[in-house]
Enzyme design. Structure first.
Site, PDB file in Angstrom:
ATOM      1  N   HIS A   1       0.758  -3.075  -0.617  1.00 36.43           N
ATOM      2  CA  HIS A   1       0.681  -4.310  -1.409  1.00 36.43           C
ATOM      3  C   HIS A   1      -0.523  -4.266  -2.348  1.00 36.43           C
ATOM      4  O   HIS A   1      -0.435  -4.677  -3.515  1.00 36.43           O
ATOM      5  CB  HIS A   1       0.546  -5.523  -0.479  1.00 36.43           C
TER       6      HIS A   1
ATOM      7  N   HIS B   1       1.531  -0.788   5.149  1.00 36.26           N
ATOM      8  CA  HIS B   1       2.275  -1.814   4.410  1.00 36.26           C
ATOM      9  C   HIS B   1       1.320  -2.685   3.583  1.00 36.26           C
ATOM     10  O   HIS B   1       1.573  -2.950   2.402  1.00 36.26           O
ATOM     11  CB  HIS B   1       3.061  -2.675   5.402  1.00 36.26           C
ATOM     12  N   GLU B   2       0.220  -3.120   4.196  1.00 38.88           N
ATOM     13  CA  GLU B   2      -0.741  -3.960   3.474  1.00 38.88           C
ATOM     14  C   GLU B   2      -1.455  -3.170   2.376  1.00 38.88           C
ATOM     15  O   GLU B   2      -1.709  -3.697   1.283  1.00 38.88           O
ATOM     16  CB  GLU B   2      -1.760  -4.553   4.452  1.00 38.88           C
TER      17      GLU B   2
ATOM     18  N   GLU C   1       8.331  -6.950  -0.737  1.00 40.19           N
ATOM     19  CA  GLU C   1       8.222  -6.562   0.675  1.00 40.19           C
ATOM     20  C   GLU C   1       8.992  -5.275   0.940  1.00 40.19           C
ATOM     21  O   GLU C   1       8.501  -4.376   1.631  1.00 40.19           O
ATOM     22  CB  GLU C   1       8.741  -7.686   1.580  1.00 40.19           C
TER      23      GLU C   1
END
Length: 324
Positions: A151, A147-148, A222
């Site tokens: 980003h 997930h990071e 997100e």
């Protein structure tokens, strides 16, 4: 990158397109609102100076060294010798993401379960807290790291920096415009001129509308990072399980450390992050196969902490609040 056999790629692509369109509309709306406020105050020249100031602010915000942010959280490098499992997972996922360099893993001495990314793809940093390392399985940790990394790859640090700058400039323009209007209102009334109530109303509402657009953009990014994380791991259940554990262990507090800041949990339009149950529902809808995945380890990862045990938070004076 080829589609993972574990996820419904058609559904993922449809959601990806939807998020991209929402991002374009929300970002465009925010910039348009700022341009309108600048035009009300100073006409085309105001729009030009607003664009120039915003561009300069964005350049500065995205080229600041990550070390400035890391110092706020007392983050320190987490070497591979201390946390080999985490570094292996990060290396595999960074290669799959096609990043120009593998982000540096940092450790934050906090009992909160959280992770966040700072910096550009060329020199990014991912911070993980002590609580996250201790309480997630390797499968769940892989979902959070993915997930990071998403980003970072998607440039969300730059996108949200732009959104923050635009929202702040909109608020400043609104205040300046209202000040000028009310300062000149006596002379306008004496001269028999009409008071532009519609423009005043727009300037009054602009800061609130700008903030709501910024929050909606954050939630969209997100959702998009969740989609790309699933694409990197091929394992929707890993990320879904991590999100549920974060919500169960500490509720909504886990978002308080995430940049750009803590969210207001209710109502949903005031959140920087979507509701966990909605994120999990969307992630699990992507599942097409229940075959085991590379990081499907049920045992907790064995990262050694720099501090053997994190005590209860202490209160620091001068408005700093709780600190671990």
């Amino acid at each position: 990158m080829s589609a993972s056999p574990h996820i419904d790629e058609n559904l993922r692509q449809r959601r990806k397109l939807q998020n991209s369109l929402q991002t374009a509309l929300l970002a465009g709306g925010s910039v348009g609102l700022l341009a309108l406020c600048a035009y009300i105050i100073a006409g085309p020249e105001g729009v030009f100076w607003a664009a120039l100031g915003g561009s300069f602010s964005l350049y500065v915000a995205t080229h600041v060294s990550p070390q400035m942010v890391l110092g706020l959280y007392r983050a320190r490098p987490l070497p591979a010798s201390v946390f080999p499992e985490g570094h292996h997972i990060l290396l595999v996922l960074a290669r799959r993401a096609g990043l120009p360099s593998v982000p540096v893993l940092y450790y934050v001495p906090s009992k909160m379960m959280n992770a966040f990314a700072v910096g550009r793809p060329e020199e990014a940093v991912i911070c993980v807290t002590d609580g996250l390392i201790r309480k997630l399985t390797a499968r769940e940790f892989a979902g959070v790291l993915a997930h990071e990394l998403s980003h970072i790859r998607n440039g969300d640090v730059r996108v949200m920096a732009l959104a923050d700058i635009v929202a702040r400039m909109t608020s400043t323009m609104s205040f300046l415009g209202l000040f000028l209007f009310f300062f000149h209102m006596p002379s306008m009334l004496e001269g028999g001129g009409n008071v532009p109530w519609l423009l005043i109303l727009l300037l009054v509402a602009a800061p609130t509308v700008g903030t709501l657009l910024q929050l909606a953009l954050s939630r969209t990014r997100e959702f998009d990072a969740d989609l790309d994380a699933v694409d990197l791991t091929g394992d929707p259940e890993g990320l879904a399980s991590a999100l549920l554990k974060l919500e169960r262990v500490q509720g909504r507090m886990w978002e308080a450390m995430a940049l750009p800041g803590a969210r207001i949990p209710d109502p949903s339009i005031l959140r920087t992050h979507p509701a966990t149950d909605e994120r999990v529902r969307r992630i699990r809808a992507l599942t097409r196969s229940v075959e085991p995945f590379d990081f499907d380890h049920a045992a907790p990862i064995s990262g050694k902490s720099f501090v053997p045990k994190i005590g209860n938070p202490r209160f620091r004076a001068r408005g700093l609040g709780l600190w671990y």
